[in-house]
Scaffold this motif. Structure first.
Motif, PDB file in Angstrom:
ATOM      1  N   VAL A 154     -23.083  -8.796   3.799  1.00 37.81           N
ATOM      2  CA  VAL A 154     -23.923  -8.638   2.615  1.00 37.81           C
ATOM      3  C   VAL A 154     -23.192  -9.200   1.398  1.00 37.81           C
ATOM      4  CG1 VAL A 154     -25.137  -6.602   3.509  1.00 37.81           C
ATOM      5  CG2 VAL A 154     -23.041  -6.296   2.178  1.00 37.81           C
ATOM      6  N   THR A 155     -23.937  -9.385   0.330  1.00 37.24           N
ATOM      7  CA  THR A 155     -23.369  -9.759  -0.957  1.00 37.24           C
ATOM      8  C   THR A 155     -23.469  -8.546  -1.866  1.00 37.24           C
ATOM      9  OG1 THR A 155     -24.052 -12.062  -0.685  1.00 37.24           O
ATOM     10  CG2 THR A 155     -23.593 -11.323  -2.933  1.00 37.24           C
ATOM     11  N   MET A 156     -22.360  -8.215  -2.518  1.00 35.10           N
ATOM     12  CA  MET A 156     -22.321  -7.081  -3.428  1.00 35.10           C
ATOM     13  C   MET A 156     -22.968  -7.476  -4.751  1.00 35.10           C
ATOM     14  SD  MET A 156     -20.847  -5.035  -1.385  1.00 35.10           S
ATOM     15  CE  MET A 156     -20.848  -3.653  -2.496  1.00 35.10           C
ATOM     16  N   LEU A 157     -23.878  -6.660  -5.236  1.00 32.50           N
ATOM     17  CA  LEU A 157     -24.560  -6.936  -6.495  1.00 32.50           C
ATOM     18  C   LEU A 157     -23.865  -6.280  -7.683  1.00 32.50           C
ATOM     19  CD1 LEU A 157     -28.244  -6.541  -5.290  1.00 32.50           C
ATOM     20  CD2 LEU A 157     -26.892  -8.647  -5.510  1.00 32.50           C
ATOM     21  N   GLU A 158     -22.927  -5.397  -7.394  1.00 38.23           N
ATOM     22  CA  GLU A 158     -22.162  -4.697  -8.432  1.00 38.23           C
ATOM     23  C   GLU A 158     -20.670  -4.905  -8.169  1.00 38.23           C
ATOM     24  OE1 GLU A 158     -23.333  -2.635 -10.962  1.00 38.23           O
ATOM     25  OE2 GLU A 158     -25.416  -3.067 -10.442  1.00 38.23           O
ATOM     26  N   GLN A 159     -19.869  -4.749  -9.183  1.00 36.95           N
ATOM     27  CA  GLN A 159     -18.419  -4.780  -9.039  1.00 36.95           C
ATOM     28  C   GLN A 159     -17.968  -3.692  -8.068  1.00 36.95           C
ATOM     29  OE1 GLN A 159     -15.687  -5.070 -12.594  1.00 36.95           O
ATOM     30  NE2 GLN A 159     -15.694  -2.885 -12.292  1.00 36.95           N
ATOM     31  N   GLY A 160     -16.987  -3.989  -7.224  1.00 38.82           N
ATOM     32  CA  GLY A 160     -16.432  -3.003  -6.295  1.00 38.82           C
ATOM     33  C   GLY A 160     -15.016  -2.650  -6.711  1.00 38.82           C
ATOM     34  N   MET A 161     -14.678  -1.357  -6.623  1.00 43.77           N
ATOM     35  CA  MET A 161     -13.332  -0.914  -6.984  1.00 43.77           C
ATOM     36  C   MET A 161     -12.839   0.057  -5.932  1.00 43.77           C
ATOM     37  SD  MET A 161     -13.804  -0.460 -11.140  1.00 43.77           S
ATOM     38  CE  MET A 161     -13.474   1.233 -11.000  1.00 43.77           C
ATOM     39  N   GLY A 162     -11.531  -0.009  -5.646  1.00 44.94           N
ATOM     40  CA  GLY A 162     -10.936   0.925  -4.712  1.00 44.94           C
ATOM     41  C   GLY A 162      -9.559   0.467  -4.277  1.00 44.94           C
ATOM     42  N   CYS A 163      -8.898   1.318  -3.509  1.00 46.41           N
ATOM     43  CA  CYS A 163      -7.560   1.028  -3.009  1.00 46.41           C
ATOM     44  C   CYS A 163      -7.634   0.576  -1.564  1.00 46.41           C
ATOM     45  CB  CYS A 163      -6.682   2.270  -3.102  1.00 46.41           C
ATOM     46  SG  CYS A 163      -6.310   2.744  -4.799  1.00 46.41           S
ATOM     47  N   ASP A 164      -6.763  -0.382  -1.214  1.00 48.41           N
ATOM     48  CA  ASP A 164      -6.671  -0.821   0.174  1.00 48.41           C
ATOM     49  C   ASP A 164      -5.760   0.145   0.945  1.00 48.41           C
ATOM     50  OD1 ASP A 164      -3.994  -1.546  -0.359  1.00 48.41           O
ATOM     51  OD2 ASP A 164      -4.478  -3.678  -0.563  1.00 48.41           O
TER      52      ASP A 164
ATOM     53  N   VAL B   1      -3.024  -0.118  -2.852  1.00 43.43           N
ATOM     54  CA  VAL B   1      -3.061  -1.073  -3.957  1.00 43.43           C
ATOM     55  C   VAL B   1      -4.506  -1.126  -4.443  1.00 43.43           C
ATOM     56  CG1 VAL B   1      -2.764  -3.485  -4.633  1.00 43.43           C
ATOM     57  CG2 VAL B   1      -1.174  -2.434  -2.993  1.00 43.43           C
ATOM     58  N   GLU B   2      -4.700  -0.869  -5.741  1.00 48.53           N
ATOM     59  CA  GLU B   2      -6.057  -0.858  -6.282  1.00 48.53           C
ATOM     60  C   GLU B   2      -6.556  -2.279  -6.536  1.00 48.53           C
ATOM     61  OE1 GLU B   2      -8.623   0.967  -9.959  1.00 48.53           O
ATOM     62  OE2 GLU B   2      -6.943   2.115  -9.156  1.00 48.53           O
ATOM     63  N   HIS B   3      -7.824  -2.502  -6.192  1.00 47.13           N
ATOM     64  CA  HIS B   3      -8.462  -3.799  -6.378  1.00 47.13           C
ATOM     65  C   HIS B   3      -9.790  -3.613  -7.095  1.00 47.13           C
ATOM     66  CE1 HIS B   3      -5.720  -5.793  -3.530  1.00 47.13           C
ATOM     67  NE2 HIS B   3      -5.803  -4.664  -2.853  1.00 47.13           N
ATOM     68  N   THR B   4     -10.136  -4.561  -7.945  1.00 47.45           N
ATOM     69  CA  THR B   4     -11.454  -4.635  -8.563  1.00 47.45           C
ATOM     70  C   THR B   4     -12.032  -5.984  -8.161  1.00 47.45           C
ATOM     71  OG1 THR B   4     -10.759  -3.266 -10.425  1.00 47.45           O
ATOM     72  CG2 THR B   4     -12.745  -4.600 -10.724  1.00 47.45           C
ATOM     73  N   LEU B   5     -13.136  -5.944  -7.435  1.00 47.84           N
ATOM     74  CA  LEU B   5     -13.758  -7.164  -6.923  1.00 47.84           C
ATOM     75  C   LEU B   5     -15.083  -7.392  -7.637  1.00 47.84           C
ATOM     76  CD1 LEU B   5     -12.893  -6.413  -3.221  1.00 47.84           C
ATOM     77  CD2 LEU B   5     -11.764  -8.032  -4.726  1.00 47.84           C
TER      78      LEU B   5
ATOM     79  N   VAL C 138     -10.480  -7.865   0.855  1.00 46.92           N
ATOM     80  CA  VAL C 138      -9.558  -8.422  -0.130  1.00 46.92           C
ATOM     81  C   VAL C 138      -8.884  -9.632   0.516  1.00 46.92           C
ATOM     82  CG1 VAL C 138      -7.445  -7.985  -1.455  1.00 46.92           C
ATOM     83  CG2 VAL C 138      -9.193  -6.204  -1.259  1.00 46.92           C
ATOM     84  N   ASP C 139      -8.472  -9.461   1.784  1.00 42.81           N
ATOM     85  CA  ASP C 139      -7.892 -10.525   2.601  1.00 42.81           C
ATOM     86  C   ASP C 139      -8.407 -10.303   4.017  1.00 42.81           C
ATOM     87  OD1 ASP C 139      -6.421 -12.310   4.103  1.00 42.81           O
ATOM     88  OD2 ASP C 139      -4.470 -11.693   3.296  1.00 42.81           O
ATOM     89  N   GLU C 140      -9.559 -10.890   4.329  1.00 43.57           N
ATOM     90  CA  GLU C 140     -10.207 -10.629   5.619  1.00 43.57           C
ATOM     91  C   GLU C 140      -9.346 -11.062   6.790  1.00 43.57           C
ATOM     92  OE1 GLU C 140     -14.520 -11.083   7.813  1.00 43.57           O
ATOM     93  OE2 GLU C 140     -14.275 -11.846   5.785  1.00 43.57           O
ATOM     94  N   ALA C 141      -8.586 -12.152   6.651  1.00 45.12           N
ATOM     95  CA  ALA C 141      -7.732 -12.629   7.741  1.00 45.12           C
ATOM     96  C   ALA C 141      -6.664 -11.598   8.101  1.00 45.12           C
ATOM     97  CB  ALA C 141      -7.081 -13.952   7.354  1.00 45.12           C
ATOM     98  N   ASP C 142      -6.268 -10.769   7.123  1.00 39.70           N
ATOM     99  CA  ASP C 142      -5.251  -9.736   7.336  1.00 39.70           C
ATOM    100  C   ASP C 142      -5.888  -8.355   7.499  1.00 39.70           C
ATOM    101  OD1 ASP C 142      -2.574  -8.901   7.600  1.00 39.70           O
ATOM    102  OD2 ASP C 142      -2.406  -8.462   5.457  1.00 39.70           O
ATOM    103  N   ASP C 143      -7.225  -8.297   7.630  1.00 42.58           N
ATOM    104  CA  ASP C 143      -7.969  -7.035   7.759  1.00 42.58           C
ATOM    105  C   ASP C 143      -7.712  -6.081   6.597  1.00 42.58           C
ATOM    106  OD1 ASP C 143      -9.201  -7.852  10.083  1.00 42.58           O
ATOM    107  OD2 ASP C 143      -7.767  -6.857  11.399  1.00 42.58           O
ATOM    108  N   ARG C 144      -7.515  -6.617   5.391  1.00 37.75           N
ATOM    109  CA  ARG C 144      -7.292  -5.794   4.211  1.00 37.75           C
ATOM    110  C   ARG C 144      -8.541  -5.804   3.348  1.00 37.75           C
ATOM    111  NH1 ARG C 144      -2.630  -7.550   0.832  1.00 37.75           N
ATOM    112  NH2 ARG C 144      -3.320  -5.740  -0.307  1.00 37.75           N
ATOM    113  N   GLY C 145      -8.927  -4.621   2.910  1.00 39.98           N
ATOM    114  CA  GLY C 145     -10.096  -4.520   2.059  1.00 39.98           C
ATOM    115  C   GLY C 145     -10.227  -3.137   1.472  1.00 39.98           C
ATOM    116  N   ILE C 146     -11.294  -2.941   0.729  1.00 41.39           N
ATOM    117  CA  ILE C 146     -11.603  -1.638   0.146  1.00 41.39           C
ATOM    118  C   ILE C 146     -12.956  -1.177   0.698  1.00 41.39           C
ATOM    119  CG2 ILE C 146     -10.284  -2.113  -1.947  1.00 41.39           C
ATOM    120  CD1 ILE C 146     -12.998  -2.559  -3.399  1.00 41.39           C
TER     121      ILE C 146
END
Length: 97
Positions: A22-32, A36-40, A68-76
């Motif tokens: 899916v495509t996110m329609l709003e900003q996403g925030m959270g920790c991996d 580590v906190e990310h704002t996408l 955040v880095d799909e190749a490394d399976d990192r995300g929020i």
């Protein structure tokens, strides 16, 4: 590549399915997973992890994994429930090229 297996809850609802891009329609925030906190930004890609019907007040709930880095399976993970509004306010199906 991330592979989501059906765990519990609903396989699909509101035109969306578990594992769907899916495509996110709003900003996403959270920790991996390294805390580590990310704002996408809105427009980021996401994957539907779970769709559940929870007791009130949450109701219908979508859990979205945002890489955040799909190749490394990192995300929020961001969770949207009926109290937030319709899921279509937050995600749209990813168009295929």
């Amino acid at each position: 590549m991330v592979e989501f297996k059906f765990r519990h809850g609903l396989r699909e609802h509101s035109g969306f399915k578990i594992g769907q891009r899916v495509t996110m329609l709003e900003q996403g925030m959270g920790c991996d997973h390294d805390d580590v906190e990310h704002t996408l930004p809105a427009g980021s890609d996401g994957l539907i992890d779970t769709i559940e019907m929870l007791p009130a007040p949450q109701g219908l709930t979508f859990t979205i994994w945002i890489p955040v880095d799909e190749a490394d399976d990192r995300g929020i993970v961001n969770v949207f429930d009926q109290g937030d509004g319709p899921i279509t306010n937050f995600i749209t199906a990813k168009e295929t090229p």
